[in-house]
Design an enzyme around this catalytic site. Sequence first.
Site, PDB file in Angstrom:
ATOM      1  N   HIS A  30      48.721  38.595  32.156  1.00 51.84           N
ATOM      2  CA  HIS A  30      48.526  38.332  30.717  1.00 51.84           C
ATOM      3  C   HIS A  30      49.842  37.859  30.079  1.00 51.84           C
ATOM      4  O   HIS A  30      49.901  36.828  29.424  1.00 51.84           O
ATOM      5  CB  HIS A  30      48.017  39.596  30.019  1.00 51.84           C
ATOM      6  N   TYR A  35      44.391  45.591  37.961  1.00 51.54           N
ATOM      7  CA  TYR A  35      43.007  45.652  37.482  1.00 51.54           C
ATOM      8  C   TYR A  35      42.136  44.481  37.938  1.00 51.54           C
ATOM      9  O   TYR A  35      40.979  44.414  37.604  1.00 51.54           O
ATOM     10  CB  TYR A  35      42.980  45.741  35.942  1.00 51.54           C
ATOM     11  N   ARG A  76      42.754  32.535  33.658  1.00 50.01           N
ATOM     12  CA  ARG A  76      44.177  32.878  33.555  1.00 50.01           C
ATOM     13  C   ARG A  76      44.695  33.228  34.945  1.00 50.01           C
ATOM     14  O   ARG A  76      44.393  34.293  35.473  1.00 50.01           O
ATOM     15  CB  ARG A  76      44.322  34.078  32.603  1.00 50.01           C
TER      16      ARG A  76
END
Length: 368
Positions: free
Chosen positions: A269, A278, A265
């Site tokens: 998100h 993160y 990805r």
Amino acid sequence: MSHSSPAVERVAQFEVTYTQYLDPEGQPRAPLPDFAQDAEELRRMYRAMVQTRAFDKKAVVLQRTGRMGTYAACLGQEAIGTAIGCALRAEDIFIPAYREYAAQLLRGVRMRDILLNWGGDERGMHYEGCAIRHDFPLSVPIGSHVPQAIGVAYALKLRREPRVVLASCGDGATSKGDVYEAISSAKVWNLPLVFLISNNQWAISLPRGRQTGAQTLAQKAFAGGLPGEQVDGNDVIATRAVLAAAIERARSGGGPSLIEAITYRLHDHTTADDARRYRNEAEVQEAWQRCPVKRLKQHLEARGLLSASDEAALQQEASAFADQAAEEFLATPPASPAAMFDHLYAQLPKQYEWQRQEALARGLKPGH
Ligand SMILES: [Mg+2]
């Protein structure tokens, strides 16, 4: 008492394979399948990937400029949707998660409808004007759509229809009970079903290594008695070939399969997320080297199937295509504010009836 060894024998063993045709530079690692010998077919696949990327970028812009609520980008995962769109027949049934926009594009969904859906207007999932209206809507809840695929596939089997169901989900969904239950039922009933896991390495902020202790996600198939395998999900040729084999096996009575497509990805998100909080930027940069669009482009160029002017024309067309989808979305009159009440109950309870009346009286707009 003497020491003796118990009688231990192997009763089962399993193997997970990983299939790749093109390396990250687009060089073939093996003789290509028939569809990849066909220049027009490869160009069609590349066009779908380029259009999807342009659409995806436009959708993020719409959200960033306050014209759409939220959006889950498919950046880096265009090959999987394209492979699904090419491998399924029109009469098959696609039960998507989200991010497989390329499949929907290839199945004739108007991209305006994807934007409407993310804009909070469920009319987008009616697939109006689309020849394939039997596909399911995008499923934002994680994994809860996968058991529904069991019911759909069971119905097809009962009716003896030679159609196949493809249910897709992400790596995070494979930790959900829903997905385990679906896997558990699929082979018992020998259903015409393919599970496709897009393993993009992240379940929002949770990395794949903390999602499960399992060495692969493909091996989750084995507990249900299904074949499970991995494929390079950034290699559109490999993903289509592996999917097509599983789909045709299911169609001919060979039962269900599970495929884990390895991808990454590249975006957050969703637009409600900031992955920089993160995730290591070096990891993302390294993943860009395996970009599926670049890979097929380099392959086409090396075979003399894509000139610089072809590429420029494709990019221009894709940009116009994305602009058109956005314009159609923005020009769609808002749904009635009563719509949010209309499909919850067969008969609306009293406590909602007055709210519905008030919403209509005030002329509330969606999102307000
Ligand atoms: Mg994921």
